[in-house]
Design a protein around this motif. Structure first.
Motif, short mmCIF file in Angstrom:
data_model
loop_
_atom_site.label_atom_id
_atom_site.label_comp_id
_atom_site.label_asym_id
_atom_site.label_seq_id
_atom_site.Cartn_x
_atom_site.Cartn_y
_atom_site.Cartn_z
N PRO A 181 -24.29 4.93 5.62
CA PRO A 181 -25.27 5.53 6.54
C PRO A 181 -25.56 7.00 6.25
CG PRO A 181 -23.17 5.18 7.65
CD PRO A 181 -23.07 4.50 6.31
N THR A 219 -30.82 11.19 6.27
CA THR A 219 -29.88 10.11 6.01
C THR A 219 -30.36 8.83 6.68
OG1 THR A 219 -28.53 10.50 7.97
CG2 THR A 219 -27.98 11.76 5.96
N LEU A 220 -29.82 7.70 6.24
CA LEU A 220 -30.15 6.43 6.88
C LEU A 220 -29.81 6.46 8.36
CD1 LEU A 220 -28.94 3.88 4.14
CD2 LEU A 220 -31.27 4.73 4.56
N ALA A 221 -28.69 7.07 8.69
CA ALA A 221 -28.28 7.15 10.10
C ALA A 221 -29.28 7.99 10.90
CB ALA A 221 -26.88 7.74 10.20
N ALA A 239 -27.43 -3.03 6.65
CA ALA A 239 -27.11 -2.69 5.27
C ALA A 239 -27.10 -3.94 4.39
CB ALA A 239 -25.76 -2.01 5.21
N LEU A 267 -29.62 -0.10 11.95
CA LEU A 267 -29.51 -0.05 10.49
C LEU A 267 -28.80 -1.29 9.99
CD1 LEU A 267 -29.80 1.45 7.79
CD2 LEU A 267 -27.65 2.64 8.32
#
Length: 471
Positions: free
Chosen positions: A28, A5-7, A19, A17
């Motif tokens: 996220p 995941t982005l997180a 966005a 992060l």
């Protein structure tokens, strides 16, 4: 790369992060699994782009191009105006290593991944290619393309793995003490291989003793359940056995090695030898040219044996490898009967000597040997003496025509003239174009031409030109 995941990605690299305006992309928990790229020109849809800061450029300048090519996430040291998420980090090189560390750890925890690290002054890429051929027949295998073995190339390769990967082969190169230690900080191999300690890059290291210390970093941090595959014939490599807690496995021509070879024979069709292992004598017929590649084959077979690969299956895979690598002992056969050996991707005193010896070995009665040699880079204070040694070796091996290219390689030509009573057998030219015109005017059917130099000399392209089909 494995899906994260982005997180998770932001946490792995200790980044923030950021966005974009698109709410879907701002989540996220959104997962990405595309390849990681550091060159915007290589980006494909779904890729993750690292905007690396170099000495002469800023990767952020290419972020828009990366996004245009399909990048869905950008790692950057400064916030950029982009329509995709970005992770802002303090240092992109550190972040690349941190992400590789996290991904390898996740895959190791989730499956049966085994990691092999390879270093040595010569032979890393060939041994890596041999191992890739052997291990790919056993399960999903990731190994670097070309010579991706530095602080960018090694983690770049590691990030190619996913949950299905069974084997990861990592080249670990170095230009100084501490370089390999930093790579070991990303991943500690299950098996480390040390091929040779030679004068390659000795100028950068500050001498062969420093080279030995740098190469030993690949074994010093190994745990007791790891394996150190070591060259018994090289005393500097053999000395590393006392520096590691890992179990040593020996390869070499020494009959006391765990895997050894005899009955070596090199021809223009390849290299053959008899493998001695576990009380067996097994024939091996490599399509790769040059007896020096027997040591690389022994190292690869030693790793395969430790990984549980049936030795006959490993030999079969080795025998299918067509060449060491592009521009490494690459055989080009012309329609007019001339054979060109293009070995000009890299050169050190050891590899230059090995290539010349191979040229001398494969010449058949009635054939002429021709060597086109350029500079060996990064030798520092050793440069003049080592180029001199190669010139004298060419005479002793009875190379019938020597063409030396470039002022910085002139000691090869000068030494050849001093070694024997030559009359035009050695010629010094300044450019590859001059060498091309000269050698083409003298070639005849049956000649075997070796082209050898360090990469920076550019003679690999001369080798390609000479190898083109001649009417």
């Amino acid at each position: 790369m494995m899906a994260l995941t982005l997180a998770q990605l932001a946490a792995a690299v200790d980044g923030a992060l950021i966005a974009p305006d698109d709410a879907a992309l701002a989540d996220p928990t959104h997962t990405v699994d595309g390849p990681v790229e550091t060159d915007s020109r290589l980006v494909v849809p779904g890729a993750l782009f690292f905007a690396m800061r170099g000495e002469n450029t800023n990767g952020g300048l290419f972020a828009e191009a990366a996004v245009a090519n399909g990048a869905v996430l950008v790692f950057t040291e400064e916030r950029l105006a982009l329509p995709v998420p970005q992770i802002v980090v303090a240092d992109t090189l550190y972040a690349l290593a941190a992400l590789a560390r996290a991904v390898v750890a996740e895959v190791r925890a989730a499956g049966t991944l085994r990691v092999v690290g390879i270093t040595g002054s010569n032979g890393k890429t060939t041994t890596k290619n041999m191992l890739r051929a052997i291990l790919s027949a056993q399960g999903p295998t990731v190994a670097p393309q070309g010579s991706y073995n530095n602080q960018v190339g090694a983690p770049y390769t590691m990030l190619r793995i996913d949950e299905k990967t069974r084997f990861l082969v990592v080249e670990m190169g170095a230009s100084g003490i501490g370089d390999i230690a930093r790579l070991i900080g990303i991943v500690v191999p299950d098996i480390s291989v040390v091929l040779k300690v030679g004068l390659a890059h000795a100028g950068e290291f500050g001498g062969i003793e420093a080279t030995q210390r740098a190469k030993s970093e690949i074994v010093t941090q190994l745990p007791a359940d790891a394996v150190a595959v070591l060259n018994r014939d090289d005393e500097r490599v053999a000395a590393m056995a006392v520096l590691t807690a890992a179990r040593p496995v020996w390869f070499g021509l020494d009959p006391e090695a765990d895997l050894s070879a005899d009955d070596l024979r090199a021809t223009s069709a390849g290299t053959s030898f008899t493998l001695l292992v576990d009380g067996l004598r097994l024939p091996v017929n490599l399509r790769i040219l040059g007896e020096h590649h027997v040591m690389n084959a022994l190292a690869a077979l030693a790793v395969a044996r430790e990984l549980g690969v049936d030795i006959t299956e490993a030999i079969s895979a080795l025998e299918g490898v067509e060449r060491a690598e592009r521009w490494r002992m690459e055989i080009l056969t012309r329609a007019d009967g001339v054979t060109v050996i293009n070995d000009a991707y890299n050169a050190s005193p050891d590899s230059m000597a090995a290539a010349l010896k191979t040229l001398a070995q494969i010449i058949e009665p009635g054939q002429r040997s021709v060597a086109i040699l350029g500079e060996m880079n990064n030798l520092g204070d050793y440069a003049d003496d080592e180029h001199d040694r190669i010139g004298r070796l060419a005479v002793r091996l009875n190379v019938q025509q020597l063409i030396v290219v470039g002022h910085r390689a002139r000691h090869i030509h000068n030494a050849a003239g001093l070694e024997g009573s030559w009359d035009g057998e050695s010629v010094l030219v300044e450019t590859a174009d001059e060498a091309y015109d000269l050698v083409n005017s003298r070639l005849r059917a049956g000649d075997v031409v070796l082209v050898k130099s360090s990469n920076a000399a550019g003679l690999r392209f001369l080798g390609d030109r000479l190898g083109e089909v001649q009417a």
